[in-house]
Design a protein around this motif. Structure first.
Motif, PDB file in Angstrom:
ATOM      1  N   LEU A 256       4.156  45.867  39.222  1.00 12.34           N
ATOM      2  CA  LEU A 256       5.283  45.539  40.089  1.00 12.34           C
ATOM      3  C   LEU A 256       6.363  46.610  39.982  1.00 12.34           C
ATOM      4  O   LEU A 256       6.919  47.064  40.995  1.00 12.34           O
ATOM      5  CB  LEU A 256       5.851  44.168  39.715  1.00 12.34           C
ATOM      6  N   SER A 257       6.673  47.033  38.755  1.00  9.90           N
ATOM      7  CA  SER A 257       7.727  48.036  38.568  1.00  9.90           C
ATOM      8  C   SER A 257       7.328  49.375  39.157  1.00  9.90           C
ATOM      9  O   SER A 257       8.178  50.124  39.652  1.00  9.90           O
ATOM     10  CB  SER A 257       8.037  48.192  37.072  1.00  9.90           C
ATOM     11  N   GLU A 258       6.031  49.696  39.118  1.00  4.13           N
ATOM     12  CA  GLU A 258       5.569  50.986  39.633  1.00  4.13           C
ATOM     13  C   GLU A 258       5.546  51.045  41.160  1.00  4.13           C
ATOM     14  O   GLU A 258       5.421  52.126  41.735  1.00  4.13           O
ATOM     15  CB  GLU A 258       4.172  51.291  39.079  1.00  4.13           C
ATOM     16  N   GLU A 259       5.648  49.878  41.805  1.00  3.76           N
ATOM     17  CA  GLU A 259       5.681  49.857  43.272  1.00  3.76           C
ATOM     18  C   GLU A 259       7.030  50.285  43.833  1.00  3.76           C
ATOM     19  O   GLU A 259       7.199  50.427  45.044  1.00  3.76           O
ATOM     20  CB  GLU A 259       5.342  48.451  43.775  1.00  3.76           C
ATOM     21  N   ASN A 286      13.054  54.265  36.758  1.00  8.14           N
ATOM     22  CA  ASN A 286      13.441  53.334  35.707  1.00  8.14           C
ATOM     23  C   ASN A 286      13.701  51.957  36.294  1.00  8.14           C
ATOM     24  O   ASN A 286      14.267  51.842  37.387  1.00  8.14           O
ATOM     25  CB  ASN A 286      14.709  53.809  34.987  1.00  8.14           C
ATOM     26  N   SER A 287      13.304  50.933  35.568  1.00  6.76           N
ATOM     27  CA  SER A 287      13.557  49.568  36.023  1.00  6.76           C
ATOM     28  C   SER A 287      13.607  48.630  34.838  1.00  6.76           C
ATOM     29  O   SER A 287      13.049  48.910  33.769  1.00  6.76           O
ATOM     30  CB  SER A 287      12.464  49.107  37.002  1.00  6.76           C
ATOM     31  N   VAL A 288      14.291  47.523  35.019  1.00  7.33           N
ATOM     32  CA  VAL A 288      14.372  46.458  34.019  1.00  7.33           C
ATOM     33  C   VAL A 288      13.913  45.169  34.679  1.00  7.33           C
ATOM     34  O   VAL A 288      14.393  44.816  35.764  1.00  7.33           O
ATOM     35  CB  VAL A 288      15.804  46.297  33.470  1.00  7.33           C
ATOM     36  N   VAL A 289      12.977  44.472  34.033  1.00 10.38           N
ATOM     37  CA  VAL A 289      12.423  43.241  34.587  1.00 10.38           C
ATOM     38  C   VAL A 289      12.748  42.088  33.648  1.00 10.38           C
ATOM     39  O   VAL A 289      12.441  42.155  32.448  1.00 10.38           O
ATOM     40  CB  VAL A 289      10.892  43.337  34.777  1.00 10.38           C
ATOM     41  N   VAL A 290      13.370  41.048  34.171  1.00 10.39           N
ATOM     42  CA  VAL A 290      13.651  39.822  33.426  1.00 10.39           C
ATOM     43  C   VAL A 290      12.658  38.768  33.886  1.00 10.39           C
ATOM     44  O   VAL A 290      12.563  38.466  35.083  1.00 10.39           O
ATOM     45  CB  VAL A 290      15.093  39.338  33.658  1.00 10.39           C
TER      46      VAL A 290
END
Length: 574
Positions: A256-259, A286-290
């Motif tokens: 999901l983050s790589e999309e 860069n991303s942050v997933v909660v």
């Protein structure tokens, strides 16, 4: 080569070298130089009886956050090999250990290598952690090459993790195992691992990555949910709760983050069902997933209740809570002192509203200085001191003298003083006195859980409702009796971790004695005499700073009696 290594012969050579050592004698090898340094610091190898430890609160959790994910992957590859993996800070303090099979775990237990163990060369002599820190280069120490006798059947292969740009020593990575004829293969293996960790550092050093790291730490501290951060080149950082996610679920979250989707909330089908993910993008890579709760459970699950500082009604606890309440009304510095995990930060932050109190608080974590640097951290603190909130500085024991003096200067130059509460994890009276003088502060001492154990039922209820409300965990009377007699070396933090582990394992409803860890199951109800004896031994050990011989002198009993009683009462002596 490892095949020609003669453990007994090296042991005799070491004894001869140390016995005939003089200041004029030349040091022919790095190993001999390490032996010489160890003897100068410790004396005879027989003086080392066990491995000292520091409280978990003194450990650099940010290093573990940064390196935890890649090290988890390294450790999985070591399963079945008997090899254990260790991460230490630059001072030789063990931040975490990974033992993926019984042989590796038994090896670490036998040599006393646990989280918080101090393996500095001037503390336990030549070894694969402390000697790496001293030399700043990869080292392998085999068998009797170790200075301490209890390492004579171990092989420790370590290498430094240095910052790729500043060349500052960040950490030490060590592979530890029983003696093996193929130990020559371990040195290139650990070098490969440290090289990957250094690349991992670079991936989070770019401006966007730094912003991502700060956001990750902020969310991880404020919310009790899994948080995962992704950086360039596949770099990943996980919060403690995120380690409970299945590998398959973690891969889906990574995809999901790589999309490169925009910031927002998304539903994703994980192994537990549909789950809401809150994605925050920080720059292009860069991303942050909660990770939220599953959709079907949120509809029927009671929401967590905030844990207040009033979860306790004993006179000891209420007296401290009242002192902290008053401290929030006075514009002066206060030191909140106690063991690790006693609830110092919770007391400082979570005071119920009363007319006249400042109800807003800001938290400034001193450990962040090790990530962002002293200047940036002090700048951040200066901004907090200019606000109208009660400022809580967590963990000043992690600050060095220049940072503490910089903090004092900021406090002294504030045009409008405000309440400042600094939490300080220590039992060193001299260190407390020094900081009282440095900040012109008074100290409030927070009792250990064992010193207000009658609050345990209230604490359990508050923590269970806050941490795992859906599990409705309630100890049976037999279980509560065991918990009341347990020593709780980790205090309230250990209790919270127990409840979280029970909930994570799928446990619901009544908690039976068999559900508890082995150390707690073996607790027994103590008589009044035994309780007095136990407390006397604890106080003697504290006064003797953990030295069992001195503690025996204080108590007026033999050393053998102290050892026997410590074993009977399961006292660590730390």
């Amino acid at each position: 080569m490892a095949e020609s290594f003669d453990n007994k012969l090296v042991g005799k050579a070491k004894e001869s070298f140390l016995a005939n050592l003089s200041e004029e004698k030349a040091e022919s090898t790095e190993l001999m130089a390490s032996w010489q340094r160890s003897q100068a610091a410790i004396g005879d190898p027989g003086n080392i009886h066990d491995v000292p430890h520091v409280p978990e609160s003194l450990l650099d959790e940010h290093l573990l956050d940064m390196f935890g994910a890649p090290l988890n992957r390294f450790a999985e590859d070591l399963e079945g090999t008997g090899l254990a993996l260790l991460l230490a800070d630059s001072r030789g303090q063990i931040l975490e250990r990974w033992a993926e099979d019984r042989q590796a775990e038994s090896h670490l237990d036998r040599v006393g290598t646990v989280r918080g163990a101090v393996l500095a060369e001037n503390v336990v002599g030549t070894n694969g952690v402390g000697t790496v820190a001293t030399l700043g280069k990869p080292v392998q120490i085999r068998g009797t090459e170790h200075f301490a006798d209890f390492y004579q059947d171990a092989v420790c292969t370590g290498a430094p993790v240095v910052h790729p740009l500043t060349k500052k020593l960040l950490a030490i990575l060590t592979i530890s195992c029983d003696m093996t004829p193929r130990s020559d293969l371990l040195k290139p293996l650990v070098r490969t691992m440290t090289s990957q960790l250094e690349q991992h550092v670079m991936s989070v050093e770019q401006p966007n990555s730094r912003e991502m790291l700060n956001l990750f730490m902020e969310i991880s501290r404020s919310r009790n949910v899994p948080v995962v951060a992704f950086g360039p080149s596949g770099a990943m950082i996980q919060s403690a709760r995120a380690h409970t996610l299945a590998a398959h679920d973690m891969n889906l979250i990574r995809l999901l983050s790589e999309e490169r989707r925009p910031t927002g909330s998304y539903m994703l089908e994980l192994s537990t069902g549909p789950v809401r993910l809150d994605l925050t993008t920080v720059g292009p890579n860069n991303s942050v997933v909660v990770v939220g709760d599953s959709a079907d459970r949120r509809a029927r699950t009671p929401q967590p209740k905030p844990l207040t500082s009033n979860a306790g009604r004993s006179p000891e606890w209420l007296a401290v809570a009242n002192q902290v309440d008053r401290a929030r009304m006075v514009a002066e510095p206060v030191l909140l002192v106690g063991e690790t995990g006693v609830g110092k930060t919770s007391l400082a932050l979570k005071t119920p509203y009363v007319a006249g109190y400042m109800t807003t608080s800001v938290l400034c974590d001193a450990a962040e200085r090790h990530i962002i640097g002293s200047r940036e951290w002090l700048t951040k603190l200066s901004g907090h001191l200019s606000s109208d909130a009660v400022v809580v500085v967590r963990g000043i024991e992690t600050l060095d003298a220049p940072a503490l003096d910089g903090m004092r200067a900021l406090i002294e130059t504030q045009p409008s003083p405000i309440p400042i509460i600094m939490t300080f994890t220590t039992e060193d009276r001299e260190a407390i006195r020094v900081n009282e003088l440095r900040f012109a502060a008074r100290s409030i001492f927070v009792p250990a859980l064992r010193d207000h154990i009658t609050d345990l039922p209230d604490l359990w209820q508050a923590l269970a409702e806050s941490t795992a409300p859906a599990a409705r965990l309630v100890p049976t009377p037999e279980t509560m009796s065991l918990l009341m007699t347990y020593s709780w070396p980790g205090n309230v933090k250990e209790l919270r971790r127990l409840i979280s582990q029970l909930a994570s394992s799928g446990k619901t409803g009544s908690v039976l004695p068999s559900d508890l860890p082995a150390a707690m199951q073996s607790s027994k109800t103590l008589s009044m005499i035994e309780r007095v004896e136990l407390e006397a031994i604890r106080k003697a050990l504290q006064e003797a700073k953990g030295n069992r011989v001195k503690a025996a002198d204080i108590l007026g009993v033999s050393r053998a009696t102290v050892y026997r009683k410590m074993k009977a009462y399961r006292i660590s002596g730390e």
